[in-house]
Design an enzyme around this catalytic site. Structure first.
Site, PDB file in Angstrom:
ATOM      1  N   CYS A 152      -2.346  -2.322   7.791  1.00  0.00           N
ATOM      2  CA  CYS A 152      -2.303  -3.275   6.681  1.00  0.00           C
ATOM      3  C   CYS A 152      -1.098  -4.217   6.749  1.00  0.00           C
ATOM      4  O   CYS A 152      -1.185  -5.355   6.276  1.00  0.00           O
ATOM      5  CB  CYS A 152      -2.349  -2.535   5.366  1.00  0.00           C
ATOM      6  SG  CYS A 152      -3.956  -1.770   5.106  1.00  0.00           S
ATOM      7  N   LYS A 155      -6.701  -4.906  -3.180  1.00  0.00           N
ATOM      8  CA  LYS A 155      -7.380  -5.518  -2.038  1.00  0.00           C
ATOM      9  C   LYS A 155      -8.385  -4.546  -1.436  1.00  0.00           C
ATOM     10  O   LYS A 155      -8.117  -3.353  -1.340  1.00  0.00           O
ATOM     11  CB  LYS A 155      -6.345  -5.936  -0.986  1.00  0.00           C
ATOM     12  CG  LYS A 155      -5.534  -4.786  -0.410  1.00  0.00           C
ATOM     13  CD  LYS A 155      -4.366  -5.317   0.409  1.00  0.00           C
ATOM     14  CE  LYS A 155      -3.578  -4.227   1.086  1.00  0.00           C
ATOM     15  NZ  LYS A 155      -4.242  -3.562   2.191  1.00  0.00           N
ATOM     16  N   ASP A 206       0.789  -1.247   0.000  1.00  0.00           N
ATOM     17  CA  ASP A 206       0.000   0.000   0.000  1.00  0.00           C
ATOM     18  C   ASP A 206       0.818   1.292   0.000  1.00  0.00           C
ATOM     19  O   ASP A 206       0.442   2.268   0.673  1.00  0.00           O
ATOM     20  CB  ASP A 206      -0.988   0.003   1.188  1.00  0.00           C
ATOM     21  CG  ASP A 206      -1.962  -1.152   1.138  1.00  0.00           C
ATOM     22  OD1 ASP A 206      -1.906  -1.947   0.181  1.00  0.00           O
ATOM     23  OD2 ASP A 206      -2.779  -1.271   2.073  1.00  0.00           O
TER      24      ASP A 206
END
Ligand code: TIU
Length: 225
Positions: free
Chosen positions: A164, A131, A26
């Site tokens: 995350c 995701k 990310d």
């Protein structure tokens, strides 16, 4: 295939290079740049910038050895059909997922903010996992991608440590992958939570995985034939 030993806590770990991948989690404008999702949640996004240089070094070392590099992006479909209410409605209108911001709609696939920052951009042939959740294994084909390629060790980098990254490390651990976290390639919007998340991963004999850093990984890779 070449075996290397990576210095880590709570113990060093031996890995075979062809069974080892880097996952960069990310590193999106929505988390690292002003005007994105991270800032809309009230965070100081500049706290994440220190991860960029070490991640660049590790990505280069992996690419030089033709090792697998996987990138992930958190984000949602434009109609928000994959965004649960609990994630959508927690914050005031105007700062929610899907709302318009300076980098397009916040955390929406295809918008500018959803993109990975140029400094660590994927090569055209590298795998990018989109995701909808925090854990990169949730509603994605990440596990299949890793198994198809015989990967057992995951070097983990990216943001944020306590959200995350830690959930993905936990997901990896449950599925039998060795999660090896690169502490300087990871950051949180709060240093206490960054340190706590790392501590939890390596506690109890490495209950979720291992904690190391970019220099130790580069050192180990440099010894490979
Ligand atoms: N990628 C990721 O960590 N998503 C988050 O929402 N992180 C926060 O720290 N909020």
């Amino acid at each position: 295939m070449t075996n290397v030993n990576i210095q880590a806590e709570p113990t060093p770990i031996d890995v075979k290079l062809d069974e080892t991948a880097l996952i960069v989690i990310d590193m999106q404008k929505d988390f690292l740049r002003h005007g994105g999702y991270g800032e809309s949640l009230g965070n100081d996004v500049d706290l994440l910038a220190r991860t960029i240089a070490p991640i660049q070094q590790v990505i280069k070392a992996m690419r030089d050895r033709a090792m697998l590099v996987i990138h992930t992006r958190e984000g949602h479909l434009p109609d928000l059909s994959d965004c649960p209410a609990t994630k959508l409605l927690r914050w005031p209108e105007g700062r929610r997922i899907g709302d318009q911001g300076p980098m397009g709609r916040i955390l929406i696939r295809g918008e500018e903010g959803h993109g990975i920052i140029d400094e660590v951009a994927p090569l055209p042939d590298e795998i990018v996992i989109d995701k909808p959740g925090k854990n990169a294994f949730y509603k994605t084909d990440l596990e299949a991608v890793l198994r198809e390629r015989g990967i057992v060790n995951l070097l983990v980098a990216g943001v944020t440590t306590d959200v995350c990254c830690s959930t993905t490390v936990s997901g990896a651990n449950d599925r039998g992958f060795n999660a090896i976290v690169l502490a300087d390639c990871m950051a949180a919007y709060d240093e206490t939570r960054h340190k706590a998340a790392l501590e939890i991963i390596k506690a109890q004999g490495g209950i979720f995985g291992w904690v190391t850093d970019s220099q130790k990984v580069l050192q180990a890779l440099s010894k490979a034939a």
